[in-house]
Motif scaffolding. Structure first.
Motif, PDB file in Angstrom:
ATOM      1  N   TYR A  13     -13.606  22.876 -37.532  1.00 50.56           N
ATOM      2  CA  TYR A  13     -13.616  23.593 -36.257  1.00 50.56           C
ATOM      3  C   TYR A  13     -14.588  23.001 -35.249  1.00 50.56           C
ATOM      4  O   TYR A  13     -15.756  22.752 -35.563  1.00 50.56           O
ATOM      5  N   ALA A  14     -14.100  22.805 -34.025  1.00 50.80           N
ATOM      6  CA  ALA A  14     -14.993  22.616 -32.892  1.00 50.80           C
ATOM      7  C   ALA A  14     -15.554  23.989 -32.543  1.00 50.80           C
ATOM      8  O   ALA A  14     -14.840  24.997 -32.641  1.00 50.80           O
ATOM      9  N   VAL A  51     -21.093  28.201 -22.086  1.00 54.68           N
ATOM     10  CA  VAL A  51     -22.516  27.886 -22.217  1.00 54.68           C
ATOM     11  C   VAL A  51     -22.704  26.494 -22.829  1.00 54.68           C
ATOM     12  O   VAL A  51     -23.388  25.646 -22.253  1.00 54.68           O
ATOM     13  N   ALA A  52     -22.116  26.267 -23.996  1.00 58.18           N
ATOM     14  CA  ALA A  52     -22.300  24.991 -24.685  1.00 58.18           C
ATOM     15  C   ALA A  52     -21.211  24.824 -25.735  1.00 58.18           C
ATOM     16  O   ALA A  52     -20.638  25.811 -26.205  1.00 58.18           O
ATOM     17  N   ARG A  53     -20.950  23.570 -26.094  1.00 61.49           N
ATOM     18  CA  ARG A  53     -19.997  23.312 -27.155  1.00 61.49           C
ATOM     19  C   ARG A  53     -20.463  22.119 -27.977  1.00 61.49           C
ATOM     20  O   ARG A  53     -21.259  21.297 -27.511  1.00 61.49           O
ATOM     21  N   ILE A  54     -19.936  22.033 -29.200  1.00 64.58           N
ATOM     22  CA  ILE A  54     -20.274  20.943 -30.105  1.00 64.58           C
ATOM     23  C   ILE A  54     -19.009  20.524 -30.847  1.00 64.58           C
ATOM     24  O   ILE A  54     -18.233  21.375 -31.302  1.00 64.58           O
ATOM     25  N   ARG A  55     -18.798  19.223 -30.950  1.00 69.38           N
ATOM     26  CA  ARG A  55     -17.629  18.718 -31.650  1.00 69.38           C
ATOM     27  C   ARG A  55     -17.696  19.064 -33.131  1.00 69.38           C
ATOM     28  O   ARG A  55     -18.778  19.344 -33.659  1.00 69.38           O
ATOM     29  N   ARG A  56     -16.565  19.058 -33.789  1.00 73.54           N
ATOM     30  CA  ARG A  56     -16.580  19.488 -35.178  1.00 73.54           C
ATOM     31  C   ARG A  56     -17.406  18.550 -36.042  1.00 73.54           C
ATOM     32  O   ARG A  56     -17.928  18.958 -37.076  1.00 73.54           O
ATOM     33  N   SER A  57     -17.541  17.305 -35.618  1.00 69.49           N
ATOM     34  CA  SER A  57     -18.384  16.358 -36.355  1.00 69.49           C
ATOM     35  C   SER A  57     -19.864  16.562 -36.057  1.00 69.49           C
ATOM     36  O   SER A  57     -20.720  16.046 -36.770  1.00 69.49           O
ATOM     37  N   LEU A 112     -13.764  21.726 -28.562  1.00 70.97           N
ATOM     38  CA  LEU A 112     -13.458  23.099 -28.156  1.00 70.97           C
ATOM     39  C   LEU A 112     -12.677  23.094 -26.849  1.00 70.97           C
ATOM     40  O   LEU A 112     -13.009  22.384 -25.907  1.00 70.97           O
ATOM     41  N   THR A 113     -11.638  23.919 -26.780  1.00 73.19           N
ATOM     42  CA  THR A 113     -10.858  24.032 -25.552  1.00 73.19           C
ATOM     43  C   THR A 113     -11.509  25.043 -24.600  1.00 73.19           C
ATOM     44  O   THR A 113     -12.491  25.703 -24.951  1.00 73.19           O
ATOM     45  N   THR A 114     -10.944  25.180 -23.426  1.00 77.13           N
ATOM     46  CA  THR A 114     -11.481  26.144 -22.457  1.00 77.13           C
ATOM     47  C   THR A 114     -11.082  27.573 -22.821  1.00 77.13           C
ATOM     48  O   THR A 114     -11.669  28.524 -22.303  1.00 77.13           O
TER      49      THR A 114
END
Length: 121
Positions: free
Chosen positions: A32-33, A48-54, A104-106
């Motif tokens: 999961y992203a 706010v923020a996102r992180i790639r699944r890696s 992660l998508t919008t």
């Protein structure tokens, strides 16, 4: 079905810090992203923020850049948001979000129930 549970919210004075956690269960966390959104009273939910699944890439809203840090521990199935130098305008319900994608998508498919963060002046 994946489940997201946030924790760590609370009341803090301006300039203080909090760390939010998002525990994920149900499926392989590393698939999961992940990201964080927030919604202040009377306002729309915002990114706010996102992180790639890696975990090798992050993105922040301009309003929190330099103050917040998103991270994940795939071994613990948990994502974090370290919030420093908090301001009253950071007051909101913070939501954990997830997508079964690299990024992660919008409009994430999965959401937690939210945790309240209140910053007093």
């Amino acid at each position: 079905q994946v489940q997201l549970v946030e924790s760590g919210g609370g009341l803090v004075q301006a300039g203080g810090s909090l760390r939010l956690s998002c525990a994920v269960s149900g499926r392989t966390f590393s698939s999961y992203a992940m990201g964080w959104f927030r919604q202040a009273s009377g306002k729309e939910r915002e990114f706010v923020a996102r992180i790639r699944r890696s975990g090798d890439s992050t993105l922040y809203a301009d309003s929190v850049k330099g103050r917040f840090t998103i991270s994940r521990d795939n071994a613990k199935n948990t994502m974090y948001l370290q919030m420093n130098s908090l301001k009253p305008e950071d007051t909101a319900v913070y939501y954990c979000a997830a997508d079964l994608r690299v990024v992660l998508t919008t409009r994430p498919a999965y959401w937690g129930q939210g945790t309240q963060v209140t910053v007093s002046s």
